[in-house]
Design an enzyme around this catalytic site. Structure first.
Site, mmCIF file in Angstrom:
data_model
loop_
_atom_site.group_PDB
_atom_site.id
_atom_site.type_symbol
_atom_site.label_atom_id
_atom_site.label_comp_id
_atom_site.label_asym_id
_atom_site.label_seq_id
_atom_site.Cartn_x
_atom_site.Cartn_y
_atom_site.Cartn_z
ATOM 1 N N ASN A 23 0.806 -1.228 0.000
ATOM 2 C CA ASN A 23 0.000 0.000 0.000
ATOM 3 C C ASN A 23 0.833 1.270 0.000
ATOM 4 O O ASN A 23 0.289 2.365 -0.020
ATOM 5 C CB ASN A 23 -0.998 -0.017 1.168
ATOM 6 C CG ASN A 23 -2.062 -1.068 0.952
ATOM 7 O OD1 ASN A 23 -2.183 -1.623 -0.154
ATOM 8 N ND2 ASN A 23 -2.810 -1.386 1.988
ATOM 9 N N CYS A 116 -16.269 -3.827 -3.773
ATOM 10 C CA CYS A 116 -15.545 -5.081 -3.596
ATOM 11 C C CYS A 116 -16.131 -5.780 -2.376
ATOM 12 O O CYS A 116 -17.079 -5.294 -1.766
ATOM 13 C CB CYS A 116 -14.052 -4.826 -3.442
ATOM 14 S SG CYS A 116 -13.717 -3.954 -1.932
ATOM 15 N N ARG A 121 -16.931 1.301 -1.337
ATOM 16 C CA ARG A 121 -15.692 1.974 -1.717
ATOM 17 C C ARG A 121 -15.950 3.202 -2.603
ATOM 18 O O ARG A 121 -15.535 3.278 -3.757
ATOM 19 C CB ARG A 121 -14.747 1.010 -2.422
ATOM 20 C CG ARG A 121 -14.525 -0.328 -1.755
ATOM 21 C CD ARG A 121 -13.781 -0.282 -0.439
ATOM 22 N NE ARG A 121 -12.417 0.130 -0.532
ATOM 23 C CZ ARG A 121 -11.387 -0.706 -0.738
ATOM 24 N NH1 ARG A 121 -11.601 -1.968 -0.916
ATOM 25 N NH2 ARG A 121 -10.152 -0.245 -0.779
HETATM 26 C C1 EPZ Z 1 -6.442 1.965 1.696
HETATM 27 O O1 EPZ Z 1 -7.654 1.845 0.963
HETATM 28 C C2 EPZ Z 1 -5.784 0.607 1.629
HETATM 29 N N1 EPZ Z 1 -5.497 0.293 0.222
HETATM 30 C C3 EPZ Z 1 -6.709 -0.442 2.238
HETATM 31 O O2 EPZ Z 1 -6.024 -1.694 2.202
HETATM 32 C C4 EPZ Z 1 -6.988 -0.056 3.684
HETATM 33 O O3 EPZ Z 1 -7.892 -0.986 4.253
HETATM 34 C C5 EPZ Z 1 -7.606 1.361 3.728
HETATM 35 O O4 EPZ Z 1 -6.713 2.285 3.074
HETATM 36 C C6 EPZ Z 1 -7.870 1.842 5.131
HETATM 37 O O5 EPZ Z 1 -6.709 1.832 5.876
HETATM 38 C C7 EPZ Z 1 -4.448 0.897 -0.388
HETATM 39 O O6 EPZ Z 1 -3.741 1.715 0.198
HETATM 40 C C8 EPZ Z 1 -4.190 0.519 -1.810
HETATM 41 P P1 EPZ Z 1 -9.819 4.740 2.555
HETATM 42 P P2 EPZ Z 1 -8.518 3.154 0.598
HETATM 43 O O7 EPZ Z 1 -10.013 5.700 1.444
HETATM 44 O O8 EPZ Z 1 -7.618 4.296 0.340
HETATM 45 C C9 EPZ Z 1 -14.401 5.661 2.724
HETATM 46 C C10 EPZ Z 1 -5.726 -3.962 1.700
HETATM 47 O O9 EPZ Z 1 -6.245 -4.993 2.142
HETATM 48 N N2 EPZ Z 1 -14.149 6.539 1.572
HETATM 49 O O10 EPZ Z 1 -8.949 5.130 3.723
HETATM 50 O O11 EPZ Z 1 -9.508 2.774 -0.418
HETATM 51 C C11 EPZ Z 1 -14.248 4.198 2.348
HETATM 52 O O12 EPZ Z 1 -15.448 3.696 1.805
HETATM 53 C C12 EPZ Z 1 -6.585 -2.746 1.397
HETATM 54 O O13 EPZ Z 1 -4.482 -3.808 1.486
HETATM 55 C C13 EPZ Z 1 -15.163 7.405 1.165
HETATM 56 O O14 EPZ Z 1 -16.244 7.438 1.750
HETATM 57 O O15 EPZ Z 1 -9.263 3.371 1.989
HETATM 58 C C14 EPZ Z 1 -13.941 3.544 3.656
HETATM 59 O O16 EPZ Z 1 -15.139 3.307 4.364
HETATM 60 C C15 EPZ Z 1 -8.050 -3.014 1.684
HETATM 61 N N3 EPZ Z 1 -14.944 8.203 0.085
HETATM 62 C C16 EPZ Z 1 -13.130 4.622 4.399
HETATM 63 O O17 EPZ Z 1 -13.391 5.863 3.725
HETATM 64 C C17 EPZ Z 1 -13.749 8.207 -0.592
HETATM 65 O O18 EPZ Z 1 -13.598 8.989 -1.551
HETATM 66 C C18 EPZ Z 1 -11.647 4.386 4.392
HETATM 67 O O19 EPZ Z 1 -11.259 4.280 3.046
HETATM 68 C C19 EPZ Z 1 -12.744 7.329 -0.156
HETATM 69 C C20 EPZ Z 1 -12.960 6.511 0.923
#
Ligand code: EPZ
Length: 417
Positions: A23, A116, A121
């Site tokens: 990540n 997913c 997401r």
């Molecule tokens: C990153 O995903 C990681 N992936 C995820 O790891 C990790 O679980 C996650 O951060 C949380 O720590 C990578 O870095 C490639 P978020 P990301 O945006 O960026 C909501 C793994 O297993 N959200 O911090 O997609 C979202 O739905 C993966 O390695 C919005 O609402 O996570 C979630 O509920 C899985 N709007 C929360 O925020 C947005 O525009 C956290 O998501 C973006 C996100």
């Protein structure tokens, strides 16, 4: 499709080399698009998601030269193109090319990533950040169309929630935006700080990465650079739990305990010992395992990416544990599969009540997402008899040589096609 056959009951003992964080590698690869000069990334993990991201960049004309564990990316001749759905649907993180493409070329057309196994997401925070920097964004036919014909202009971005990806999108776009950008409520994850240090190596001016407020002096041309990817704290946490669940002891070389503070604290409270060594960290468990309540939170809280693994550990602890998932709305795909192995987990909304059982029994189970899959491997290591894990390709997305590393520490695991 490959599957894993695991015979449980072996204590894990020995050493595991922790590799670069998936990540952190994914956004750093996307960052290559920001510059016309070469970017060398060392300590890249050999996992499918990294290969997918490199394939996507090839689609834009980025050339890559690979050595053992590093890659040199050259986006000098890169052209804008459309990120095709069949690549984007494989991995959400392909969205991370949106900010760099818009900042470098003034337009970008990227397929909306699908949902997913762990949730819808949404990408609203990414799009709002780019709009705040002057981009015009519209969605059509499942694609994101972003335009900034006159380039981006620095601004104050306040993220609605500390999204890791949205912070990275804002950070990368801001490095080429004219003037100063302030990102408030930024994600504080070590992978965000690592992306910032990669961008600084490329010539960007960034302060405060790793805190909730990041300041970027943009508008500079980025230059050739080399960056070592930070070790993977989720891989390290996974192997720490493997040592704990089997009652063994492992030294995790390259791991940084300071990136796992909340996990280390939780493990200590369950009766596991974890401490830093000069090569990384050591984990051992030789006494009883006590149940513990945890809640996942944005960094530096307990990471959602270790929730499924911790649940496997609590499945055999003495007493009950309440595990609350606050980051993703449906990250409990591992629960029915763990229950097939004899665990006693009941879901109540965004919480799971785990009642510890004396032992688990092997059975055929189905992997669904990356971290749910590895929690089944951990349970299989301690279940009596044989556990068969199907759809192992989920594991290959984020874990380098998982079965080989576990076998080297004494696990009885066979991978069969
Ligand atoms: C990153 O995903 C990681 N992936 C995820 O790891 C990790 O679980 C996650 O951060 C949380 O720590 C990578 O870095 C490639 P978020 P990301 O945006 O960026 C909501 C793994 O297993 N959200 O911090 O997609 C979202 O739905 C993966 O390695 C919005 O609402 O996570 C979630 O509920 C899985 N709007 C929360 O925020 C947005 O525009 C956290 O998501 C973006 C996100």
């Amino acid at each position: 499709m490959d599957k894993l056959l695991i015979r449980g009951g072996r204590r894990l003992e020995g050493t595991v080399q922790i590799v670069g964080a998936k990540n952190a590698a994914l956004p750093a690869i996307a960052a290559a698009l920001l510059s016309g000069e070469k970017l060398t990334l060392a300590n890249l993990p050999d996992v499918v998601d990294v290969a997918t991201m490199l394939t996507l960049l090839g689609h834009y004309g980025v050339t890559t030269e690979r050595t053992a564990s590093s890659v040199t990316l050259d986006a000098g001749a890169a052209q804008n193109a459309e990120a095709p759905y069949d690549i984007v649907r494989r991995m959400r993180a392909t969205l991370l090319v949106l900010g760099p493409l818009l900042a470098r070329f003034g337009t970008a057309r990227v397929s909306l990533p699908g949902g997913c196994a762990i949730g819808a997401r949404p990408v609203d925070l990414h799009l709002k950040a780019l709009a705040t920097l002057g981009g015009t964004i519209d969605l059509d036919a499942g694609y994101i169309n972003a335009k900034a014909p006159g380039g981006l202009t620095g601004a104050r971005i306040v993220l609605g929630s500390p999204s890791v990806g949205a912070t990275e999108t804002a950070l990368m776009a801001a490095t080429l935006a004219r003037g100063e950008t302030e990102i408030m409520n930024a994600a504080r994850d070590p992978e965000v700080a690592d992306l910032a240090s990669c961008l600084v190596a490329m010539g960007a001016h960034i302060e405060g990465a790793g805190s909730h407020r990041i300041l970027v002096q943009g508008g500079r041309t980025l230059r050739a650079a080399r960056h070592d990817i930070v070790p993977d704290r989720i891989e390290a946490g996974t192997y720490a739990i493997a040592a704990a669940i089997t009652g063994g002891h492992l030294e995790l070389t390259g791991a940084r305990l300071e990136h796992l503070a909340a996990v280390g604290e939780a493990l200590e409270r369950t009766g596991v010992r974890i401490w830093p060594t000069d090569r990384g960290l050591m984990v051992a468990r030789d006494g009883a395992l006590r149940g513990l309540d945890i809640t996942t939170e944005p960094y530096p809280g307990f990471p959602t990416d270790l929730q499924a693994q911790f649940m496997a550990l609590m499945a055999i602890a003495d007493g009950a544990s309440m595990i609350r998932e606050t980051v993703f709305e449906t990250r409990f795909m591992h629960v029915p599969e763990l229950n097939r192995l004899g665990a006693n987990v009941t879901l109540q909304g965004t919480s799971a009540l785990v009642r510890g059982v004396k032992s688990l029994r092997g059975a055929p189970v189905m992997a669904t997402d990356l971290r749910a899959s590895v929690s089944l491997v951990l349970a299989g290591l301690v279940a009596e008899g044989e556990t068969v894990i199907n759809r192992v390709y989920h594991l290959d997305r984020g874990y380098e040589a998982l079965d080989r590393k576990l076998v080297r520490c004494g696990a009885d695991i066979r991978r069969v096609a």
